[in-house]
Enzyme design. Sequence first.
Site, short mmCIF file in Angstrom:
data_model
loop_
_atom_site.label_atom_id
_atom_site.label_comp_id
_atom_site.label_asym_id
_atom_site.label_seq_id
_atom_site.Cartn_x
_atom_site.Cartn_y
_atom_site.Cartn_z
N GLU A 77 137.42 45.24 50.15
CA GLU A 77 138.14 45.47 51.41
C GLU A 77 139.07 46.68 51.27
O GLU A 77 139.23 47.47 52.20
CB GLU A 77 138.92 44.21 51.80
CG GLU A 77 139.47 44.21 53.21
CD GLU A 77 138.42 44.30 54.31
OE1 GLU A 77 137.46 43.52 54.29
OE2 GLU A 77 138.54 45.19 55.18
N GLU A 84 137.38 54.16 55.56
CA GLU A 84 137.72 54.31 56.99
C GLU A 84 138.81 55.36 57.19
O GLU A 84 138.71 56.21 58.09
CB GLU A 84 138.22 52.98 57.54
CG GLU A 84 137.12 51.99 57.91
CD GLU A 84 137.68 50.61 58.17
OE1 GLU A 84 136.92 49.66 58.04
OE2 GLU A 84 138.89 50.49 58.50
N1 LIG Z 1 133.59 58.66 64.08
C1 LIG Z 1 132.54 57.84 64.16
N2 LIG Z 1 131.29 58.33 64.31
C2 LIG Z 1 130.23 57.50 64.39
N3 LIG Z 1 130.30 56.15 64.33
C3 LIG Z 1 131.51 55.61 64.18
C4 LIG Z 1 132.69 56.39 64.08
N4 LIG Z 1 133.76 55.57 63.93
C5 LIG Z 1 133.27 54.34 63.92
N5 LIG Z 1 131.92 54.32 64.07
C6 LIG Z 1 131.05 53.14 64.13
O1 LIG Z 1 131.80 52.05 64.64
C7 LIG Z 1 131.87 50.99 63.67
C8 LIG Z 1 133.25 50.36 63.73
O2 LIG Z 1 134.21 51.35 63.46
P1 LIG Z 1 135.62 50.96 62.89
O3 LIG Z 1 136.42 52.19 62.64
O4 LIG Z 1 136.22 49.89 63.74
O5 LIG Z 1 135.14 50.33 61.53
P2 LIG Z 1 135.73 49.16 60.84
O6 LIG Z 1 137.19 49.45 60.92
O7 LIG Z 1 134.89 49.23 59.59
O8 LIG Z 1 135.64 47.74 61.26
P3 LIG Z 1 136.40 46.66 60.36
O9 LIG Z 1 137.89 46.94 60.44
O10 LIG Z 1 135.99 45.38 61.01
O11 LIG Z 1 135.92 46.79 58.93
C9 LIG Z 1 131.53 51.64 62.33
O12 LIG Z 1 130.98 50.70 61.43
C10 LIG Z 1 130.55 52.71 62.75
O13 LIG Z 1 129.24 52.17 62.90
#
Ligand SMILES: Nc1ncnc2c1ncn2[C@@H]1O[C@H](COP(=O)(O)OP(=O)(O)OP(=O)(O)O)[C@@H](O)[C@H]1O
Length: 135
Positions: A77, A84
Amino acid sequence: MVSEDKDKQPQVTRNRNFAMALKNALHGILVVVLRERNMRIHIISAFMILLAGLYCGLRRSDWLWVTIGVFLVIYSEFLNTIVESIVDLIVGRRYHVLAGLAKDLAAGLVLAAVGVEMIILLIIFEPYVYRLLWH
Ligand SMILES: Nc1ncnc2c1ncn2[C@@H]1O[C@H](COP(=O)(O)OP(=O)(O)OP(=O)(O)O)[C@@H](O)[C@H]1O
């Protein structure tokens, strides 16, 4: 006055001593716990596993496996949050297929770690639960 203003600037240089390094590391832990709902779920799960282990009277070798399983999830995590943050820093709110892939891979790592943790917990707790139910 000048030096006071300088001290208030955000730190972008290397830590000067161990106390600074420790403070920044603790800040990292605090941020991941406050910002990531999933991390809070993992920590609550770890606490429940701890209680279940105490209730069942796990042996020392069992605790080692349980600790590894729990830490694997928390570790992944942390990695997920790091990925991220770096992806968001680079692409911001723009869509990029590789940004999405990087985040999906990081999330997949957490899922795989949870899977391994479940297997470890099943193997470790199975005999204790069996004994509690049938004896
Ligand atoms: N800049 C981006 N370009 C393309 N796809 C994106 C982008 N940002 C997010 N995504 C897509 O949206 C999904 C969710 O994004 P988010 O940033 O919420 O991820 P997350 O934070 O991993 O979720 P969690 O907090 O539940 O782990 C990602 O897994 C990805 O598939």
